[in-house]
Design a protein around this motif. Structure first.
Motif, PDB file in Angstrom:
ATOM      1  N   ALA A   1       0.838  -1.211   0.000  1.00  0.00           N
ATOM      2  CA  ALA A   1       0.000   0.000   0.000  1.00  0.00           C
ATOM      3  C   ALA A   1       0.869   1.257   0.000  1.00  0.00           C
ATOM      4  O   ALA A   1       0.520   2.258  -0.626  1.00  0.00           O
ATOM      5  CB  ALA A   1      -0.933  -0.002   1.204  1.00  0.00           C
ATOM      6  N   GLN A   2       2.006   1.206   0.695  1.00  0.00           N
ATOM      7  CA  GLN A   2       2.920   2.347   0.695  1.00  0.00           C
ATOM      8  C   GLN A   2       3.439   2.627  -0.712  1.00  0.00           C
ATOM      9  O   GLN A   2       3.461   3.769  -1.174  1.00  0.00           O
ATOM     10  CB  GLN A   2       4.086   2.089   1.649  1.00  0.00           C
ATOM     11  N   TYR A   3       3.856   1.569  -1.408  1.00  0.00           N
ATOM     12  CA  TYR A   3       4.317   1.739  -2.791  1.00  0.00           C
ATOM     13  C   TYR A   3       3.200   2.314  -3.653  1.00  0.00           C
ATOM     14  O   TYR A   3       3.428   3.172  -4.502  1.00  0.00           O
ATOM     15  CB  TYR A   3       4.766   0.396  -3.360  1.00  0.00           C
ATOM     16  N   ARG A   4       1.986   1.836  -3.457  1.00  0.00           N
ATOM     17  CA  ARG A   4       0.859   2.299  -4.256  1.00  0.00           C
ATOM     18  C   ARG A   4       0.594   3.782  -4.016  1.00  0.00           C
ATOM     19  O   ARG A   4       0.349   4.544  -4.954  1.00  0.00           O
ATOM     20  CB  ARG A   4      -0.395   1.478  -3.929  1.00  0.00           C
ATOM     21  N   ILE A   5       0.655   4.203  -2.758  1.00  0.00           N
ATOM     22  CA  ILE A   5       0.420   5.601  -2.410  1.00  0.00           C
ATOM     23  C   ILE A   5       1.451   6.500  -3.090  1.00  0.00           C
ATOM     24  O   ILE A   5       1.113   7.538  -3.671  1.00  0.00           O
ATOM     25  CB  ILE A   5       0.458   5.788  -0.882  1.00  0.00           C
ATOM     26  N   VAL A   6       2.710   6.088  -3.034  1.00  0.00           N
ATOM     27  CA  VAL A   6       3.775   6.889  -3.640  1.00  0.00           C
ATOM     28  C   VAL A   6       3.622   6.928  -5.159  1.00  0.00           C
ATOM     29  O   VAL A   6       3.733   7.977  -5.791  1.00  0.00           O
ATOM     30  CB  VAL A   6       5.164   6.340  -3.254  1.00  0.00           C
ATOM     31  N   GLY A   7       3.339   5.772  -5.757  1.00  0.00           N
ATOM     32  CA  GLY A   7       3.215   5.702  -7.204  1.00  0.00           C
ATOM     33  C   GLY A   7       2.028   6.460  -7.754  1.00  0.00           C
ATOM     34  O   GLY A   7       2.059   6.957  -8.881  1.00  0.00           O
ATOM     35  N   ASN A   8       0.977   6.575  -6.957  1.00  0.00           N
ATOM     36  CA  ASN A   8      -0.225   7.297  -7.393  1.00  0.00           C
ATOM     37  C   ASN A   8      -0.090   8.808  -7.248  1.00  0.00           C
ATOM     38  O   ASN A   8      -0.964   9.561  -7.689  1.00  0.00           O
ATOM     39  CB  ASN A   8      -1.445   6.830  -6.583  1.00  0.00           C
ATOM     40  N   GLY A   9       0.972   9.245  -6.603  1.00  0.00           N
ATOM     41  CA  GLY A   9       1.118  10.664  -6.306  1.00  0.00           C
ATOM     42  C   GLY A   9       1.622  11.496  -7.469  1.00  0.00           C
ATOM     43  O   GLY A   9       1.951  10.992  -8.545  1.00  0.00           O
ATOM     44  N   VAL A  10       1.687  12.789  -7.233  1.00  0.00           N
ATOM     45  CA  VAL A  10       2.241  13.752  -8.178  1.00  0.00           C
ATOM     46  C   VAL A  10       3.629  14.127  -7.692  1.00  0.00           C
ATOM     47  O   VAL A  10       3.846  14.268  -6.483  1.00  0.00           O
ATOM     48  CB  VAL A  10       1.351  15.021  -8.238  1.00  0.00           C
ATOM     49  N   ALA A  11       4.588  14.250  -8.611  1.00  0.00           N
ATOM     50  CA  ALA A  11       5.922  14.702  -8.216  1.00  0.00           C
ATOM     51  C   ALA A  11       5.780  16.058  -7.515  1.00  0.00           C
ATOM     52  O   ALA A  11       5.298  17.027  -8.103  1.00  0.00           O
ATOM     53  CB  ALA A  11       6.823  14.813  -9.437  1.00  0.00           C
ATOM     54  N   SER A  12       6.188  16.108  -6.253  1.00  0.00           N
ATOM     55  CA  SER A  12       5.893  17.280  -5.422  1.00  0.00           C
ATOM     56  C   SER A  12       6.505  18.564  -5.956  1.00  0.00           C
ATOM     57  O   SER A  12       5.900  19.639  -5.844  1.00  0.00           O
ATOM     58  CB  SER A  12       6.375  17.031  -3.990  1.00  0.00           C
ATOM     59  N   ARG A  13       7.688  18.473  -6.537  1.00  0.00           N
ATOM     60  CA  ARG A  13       8.319  19.688  -7.061  1.00  0.00           C
ATOM     61  C   ARG A  13       7.528  20.248  -8.236  1.00  0.00           C
ATOM     62  O   ARG A  13       7.454  21.474  -8.415  1.00  0.00           O
ATOM     63  CB  ARG A  13       9.768  19.416  -7.474  1.00  0.00           C
ATOM     64  N   VAL A  14       6.925  19.392  -9.022  1.00  0.00           N
ATOM     65  CA  VAL A  14       6.115  19.862 -10.146  1.00  0.00           C
ATOM     66  C   VAL A  14       4.886  20.615  -9.636  1.00  0.00           C
ATOM     67  O   VAL A  14       4.569  21.707 -10.110  1.00  0.00           O
ATOM     68  CB  VAL A  14       5.697  18.691 -11.051  1.00  0.00           C
ATOM     69  N   SER A  15       4.191  20.039  -8.649  1.00  0.00           N
ATOM     70  CA  SER A  15       3.010  20.735  -8.115  1.00  0.00           C
ATOM     71  C   SER A  15       3.412  22.026  -7.406  1.00  0.00           C
ATOM     72  O   SER A  15       2.673  23.020  -7.437  1.00  0.00           O
ATOM     73  CB  SER A  15       2.216  19.820  -7.172  1.00  0.00           C
ATOM     74  N   TYR A  16       4.585  22.039  -6.788  1.00  0.00           N
ATOM     75  CA  TYR A  16       5.099  23.249  -6.134  1.00  0.00           C
ATOM     76  C   TYR A  16       5.299  24.367  -7.158  1.00  0.00           C
ATOM     77  O   TYR A  16       4.839  25.499  -6.968  1.00  0.00           O
ATOM     78  CB  TYR A  16       6.411  22.935  -5.430  1.00  0.00           C
ATOM     79  N   LEU A  17       5.966  24.053  -8.261  1.00  0.00           N
ATOM     80  CA  LEU A  17       6.269  25.073  -9.261  1.00  0.00           C
ATOM     81  C   LEU A  17       5.008  25.561  -9.970  1.00  0.00           C
ATOM     82  O   LEU A  17       4.861  26.760 -10.245  1.00  0.00           O
ATOM     83  CB  LEU A  17       7.273  24.524 -10.273  1.00  0.00           C
ATOM     84  N   ILE A  18       4.082  24.645 -10.259  1.00  0.00           N
ATOM     85  CA  ILE A  18       2.814  25.062 -10.861  1.00  0.00           C
ATOM     86  C   ILE A  18       2.022  25.905  -9.865  1.00  0.00           C
ATOM     87  O   ILE A  18       1.406  26.915 -10.221  1.00  0.00           O
ATOM     88  CB  ILE A  18       2.011  23.841 -11.327  1.00  0.00           C
ATOM     89  N   GLY A  19       2.044  25.501  -8.591  1.00  0.00           N
ATOM     90  CA  GLY A  19       1.347  26.260  -7.555  1.00  0.00           C
ATOM     91  C   GLY A  19       1.891  27.664  -7.395  1.00  0.00           C
ATOM     92  O   GLY A  19       1.122  28.630  -7.268  1.00  0.00           O
ATOM     93  N   ILE A  20       3.209  27.799  -7.397  1.00  0.00           N
ATOM     94  CA  ILE A  20       3.832  29.118  -7.296  1.00  0.00           C
ATOM     95  C   ILE A  20       3.435  29.996  -8.482  1.00  0.00           C
ATOM     96  O   ILE A  20       3.053  31.161  -8.317  1.00  0.00           O
ATOM     97  CB  ILE A  20       5.372  28.982  -7.235  1.00  0.00           C
TER      98      ILE A  20
END
Length: 319
Positions: A282-301
């Motif tokens: 489940a941990q692997y699944r959670i990570v794999g389903n996520g968005v690369a955090s730096r990408v969402s950070y830069l789009i958010g900024i």
């Protein structure tokens, strides 16, 4: 996505996931305002508060090349329309939508084009881009479609941030996992579909520290079932961190990436911790389903900056 947006200064007030383990991980790291349940239900939708920005990624498996291929006819694929319905009802200033690049394939492009048209129809100026996380300082070749919409009355068409020269395809595996210690035990071996062999028997046969293509892995191992043994070298970006409850092989060790290594590859900070109560798969699944955090950070900024400028101009003109 929430990790990146929070780092960009957003005050998140509501989150939803159908997966109780994903909701548990979210609550543990980000806030207990997460609601676990079916987003299509009236009960859950009644709990969604008004907000300036809505951000999310409807489940992608029905559009993924490696998924079912059911598209909008699938149980998960139809949730793109649920997402649109929430935007139409809540009318936030802007929204961010993320999904797999399979949405752009010939089979699913009609759904994608219809989605863009409907966003425009409900009052939003939309921009979209196929974003490769590697271009934005993430050590992973992860391509995802992002749609950003801004309400028409604000008078803004969002412009995606361009990759900086120092970020553009500069990060490799050594940069993000090179300082991590080896795990004490090799508990990251996964039994394969035919149930006969494990990673521990196959991974040592692959060359260490260099990239191994899917075809080359099959040639070396002599079994078509082992195509997912393709791996990146230490001087390359990782292949896409998937969500099938496993990860790709480590470039130099006869094992899979650990969950922490996968989090690093997803550009998630070490402050993010998955509780031990959540199973390894489940941990692997959670990570794999996520968005690369730096990408969402830069789009958010970029979105916050552009919105603030547009809203300030509107106030000045009104005055």
């Amino acid at each position: 996505m929430a990790v990146g947006l929070k780092a960009a200064g957003y005050d998140i007030t509501f989150a939803n996931d159908f997966d109780k383990r994903a909701a548990e991980a979210y609550a543990y790291n980000l806030g207990d305002y997460v609601v676990c349940g079916d987003i299509t239900s009236d009960e859950i939708q009644a709990q969604i508060p008004d907000a300036d920005i809505f951000a999310g990624g409807p489940p992608c498996q029905d559009y993924s090349v490696a998924g079912t291929g059911d598209g909008e006819e699938g149980e998960r694929g139809k949730l793109v329309w649920t997402y649109l319905g929430i935007i139409e009802r809540k009318q936030p200033k802007a929204f961010v939508f993320e999904n797999v690049k399979g949405l752009l394939t010939k089979k699913h492009r009609p759904t994608f084009d219809a989605l863009l048209a409907k966003f425009a129809e409900i009052g939003y100026s939309v921009s979209w881009r196929l974003v490769n996380a590697w271009d934005y300082g993430v050590a992973q070749k992860r391509e995802r479609v992002f749609i950003v919409g801004v309400r028409n009355d604000i008078g803004l068409t969002f412009e995606f941030p361009e990759p900086r020269p120092e970020d553009y395809r500069t990060q490799v595996l050594r940069d993000v996992i090179g300082d991590l210690p080896e795990p004490n035990t090799h508990t990251y071996n996964h039994r394969k579909p035919n149930g006969l062999k494990t990673d521990a028997e196959y991974l040592p046969k692959l060359p260490k520290g260099e990239g191994v293509s899917t075809r080359r892995a099959a040639e070396i191992l002599g079994d078509i079932y082992w195509q997912n043994y393709a791996r990146a070298g230490t001087d390359e970006a990782a292949l896409t961190v998937a969500s099938e409850g496993q990860s790709k092989p480590h470039p130099t060790q006869p094992r899979r990436f650990t969950v922490r290594e996968c989090l690093r590859i997803q550009s998630v900070p070490d402050s993010y911790v998955l509780p031990e109560s959540i199973s390894l798969s489940a941990q692997y699944r959670i990570v794999g389903n996520g968005v690369a955090s730096r990408v969402s950070y830069l789009i958010g900024i970029a979105l916050a900056e552009q919105l603030n400028v547009a809203l300030s101009q509107s106030l000045s003109e009104a005055a």
